[in-house]
Design a protein around this motif. Structure first.
Motif, mmCIF file in Angstrom:
data_model
loop_
_atom_site.group_PDB
_atom_site.id
_atom_site.type_symbol
_atom_site.label_atom_id
_atom_site.label_comp_id
_atom_site.label_asym_id
_atom_site.label_seq_id
_atom_site.Cartn_x
_atom_site.Cartn_y
_atom_site.Cartn_z
ATOM 1 N N ILE A 25 0.818 -1.212 0.000
ATOM 2 C CA ILE A 25 0.000 0.000 0.000
ATOM 3 C C ILE A 25 0.855 1.267 0.000
ATOM 4 C CG2 ILE A 25 -1.999 -1.069 1.098
ATOM 5 C CD1 ILE A 25 -0.955 0.053 3.770
ATOM 6 N N ARG A 26 2.183 1.100 -0.085
ATOM 7 C CA ARG A 26 3.103 2.232 -0.218
ATOM 8 C C ARG A 26 2.947 3.217 0.955
ATOM 9 N NH1 ARG A 26 2.668 5.202 -5.889
ATOM 10 N NH2 ARG A 26 1.258 6.390 -4.574
ATOM 11 N N PRO A 27 3.513 2.903 2.110
ATOM 12 C CA PRO A 27 3.301 3.734 3.307
ATOM 13 C C PRO A 27 3.653 5.205 3.127
ATOM 14 C CG PRO A 27 4.378 1.669 3.884
ATOM 15 C CD PRO A 27 4.359 1.737 2.388
ATOM 16 N N SER A 28 4.658 5.521 2.308
ATOM 17 C CA SER A 28 5.057 6.924 2.142
ATOM 18 C C SER A 28 4.015 7.718 1.365
ATOM 19 C CB SER A 28 6.413 7.009 1.431
ATOM 20 O OG SER A 28 7.413 6.377 2.204
ATOM 21 N N TRP A 29 3.445 7.121 0.327
ATOM 22 C CA TRP A 29 2.384 7.744 -0.476
ATOM 23 C C TRP A 29 1.297 6.709 -0.632
ATOM 24 C CZ3 TRP A 29 7.525 8.373 -2.554
ATOM 25 C CH2 TRP A 29 8.076 9.627 -2.262
ATOM 26 N N LYS A 48 8.100 3.321 5.561
ATOM 27 C CA LYS A 48 7.680 4.699 5.352
ATOM 28 C C LYS A 48 8.908 5.584 5.420
ATOM 29 C CE LYS A 48 4.357 8.206 6.820
ATOM 30 N NZ LYS A 48 3.217 8.523 7.713
ATOM 31 N N PHE A 49 9.109 6.397 4.382
ATOM 32 C CA PHE A 49 10.309 7.226 4.305
ATOM 33 C C PHE A 49 9.975 8.676 4.623
ATOM 34 C CE2 PHE A 49 10.970 3.547 1.600
ATOM 35 C CZ PHE A 49 12.221 3.118 2.020
ATOM 36 N N SER A 50 10.936 9.347 5.259
ATOM 37 C CA SER A 50 10.708 10.726 5.702
ATOM 38 C C SER A 50 10.869 11.738 4.578
ATOM 39 C CB SER A 50 11.675 11.069 6.843
ATOM 40 O OG SER A 50 13.026 10.930 6.409
ATOM 41 N N SER A 51 11.536 11.318 3.492
ATOM 42 C CA SER A 51 11.779 12.256 2.399
ATOM 43 C C SER A 51 12.058 11.483 1.114
ATOM 44 C CB SER A 51 12.975 13.155 2.713
ATOM 45 O OG SER A 51 14.170 12.378 2.752
ATOM 46 N N PRO A 52 11.878 12.139 -0.046
ATOM 47 C CA PRO A 52 12.251 11.493 -1.313
ATOM 48 C C PRO A 52 13.720 11.090 -1.349
ATOM 49 C CG PRO A 52 10.859 13.393 -1.730
ATOM 50 C CD PRO A 52 11.197 13.443 -0.275
ATOM 51 N N LYS A 53 14.583 11.872 -0.707
ATOM 52 C CA LYS A 53 16.016 11.557 -0.682
ATOM 53 C C LYS A 53 16.262 10.231 0.032
ATOM 54 C CE LYS A 53 20.491 13.456 0.818
ATOM 55 N NZ LYS A 53 20.853 12.382 1.749
ATOM 56 N N GLU A 54 15.590 10.020 1.163
ATOM 57 C CA GLU A 54 15.761 8.780 1.912
ATOM 58 C C GLU A 54 15.242 7.587 1.100
ATOM 59 O OE1 GLU A 54 14.673 6.849 6.298
ATOM 60 O OE2 GLU A 54 13.584 8.608 5.568
#
Length: 271
Positions: A212-216, A252-258
């Motif tokens: 489910i893509r936790p970041s988005w 889940k990532f905090s940023s696109p960079k991570e």
């Protein structure tokens, strides 16, 4: 295939054949040009479109019609009269007839009088336990795709149209193709897998995220595949993907960079 074609055949392989795993394959290869008669069509391990291409001799029964048919009617009307069976192949645990009352041994005893040979195949083990569709499904649900593939005899595979996504992957140089899993197919444990993707007959290394893509977050589980060394528009194309190895859980990532750093590491672990 028309009924007249079946009259030329002498062998019928009977079974559920969900996924056509290695134990099923021993049944199917027991007779030359065997008609593969699929009794109860679940297709939870191998979707029907792929099954039909791999096994063009397959016949898909209507289980609702068979489930109340007596064992003797199934043998006499379907196996003997319709398909002109000269040899039957089945697994040791095959059961049939109303309420699954008859066994493979009952089948053999009944057909001996009709001069039809019944070959009963014993179980096939993997890691000291019999291979079964249930065992393979559990491995896939647990993310143990390596053992699932070894019992299947091929990589767990799905295919489907590429659908439009939000194109976030392009912004970090990891474009993906998005696909929904075919209805009925067992859904692998959410996470990232090493995979192989086939485009126009060519095989590409790739990795695939199920979930489910936790970041988005998305509303329903999605398969997102990044294809290595590929540049092209595949929207609407039917693309086949094979899962090779479970790499990690969804995060889940905090940023696109991570996220980009993690995907770069995932890719390096495959190359």
């Amino acid at each position: 295939m028309e009924t007249t074609e079946y009259k030329k055949r002498t062998a019928i392989a009977l079974g559920d054949f969900d996924g056509m795993h290695r134990a099923h394959q021993t049944v199917v290869t027991g007779g030359e040009n065997a008609v593969i008669y699929c009794v109860n069509n679940r297709f939870s391990l191998l979707q029907r479109s792929i099954f039909e291409r791999r096994y063009p001799n397959a016949v898909f029964a209507d289980f609702n019609e068979l489930k109340n048919m007596s064992a003797t009617d199934f043998i006499d009307k379907i196996l003997v009269e319709k398909y002109q069976a000269g040899m039957i192949l089945c697994g040791f645990n095959f059961r049939f007839g109303k309420n699954a009352m008859w066994t493979a041994m009952d089948l053999r005893e009944y057909l001996e009088e009709k001069d039809v040979w019944v070959r009963i195949l014993e179980h096939l083990d993997y890691k000291d336990k019999p291979i079964s569709s249930t065992r393979i499904r559990n491995c896939i649900l647990e993310g143990n795709i390596t053992d699932a593939n070894k019992m299947l005899g091929y990589n767990f595979t799905f295919e489907g149209p590429v659908i439009a996504g939000d194109k976030r992957g392009r912004t970090i140089n990891f474009p993906t193709i998005n696909q929904h899993l075919p209805q009925g197919l067992v859904v692998p444990k959410f996470g990232v897998y090493e995979s192989r993707t086939f485009v126009d007959g060519r095989e590409y290394k790739s990795f695939t995220n199920f979930g489910i893509r936790p970041s988005w977050r998305v509303e329903e589980p999605l398969a997102e595949t990044h294809i290595f060394d590929f540049d092209g528009d595949l929207y609407g194309e039917i693309i086949r993907v094979e899962l090779v190895k479970y790499l990690r859980e969804e995060k889940k990532f905090s940023s696109p960079k991570e996220l980009k750093e993690q995907l770069t590491y995932d890719k390096s672990s495959i190359i």
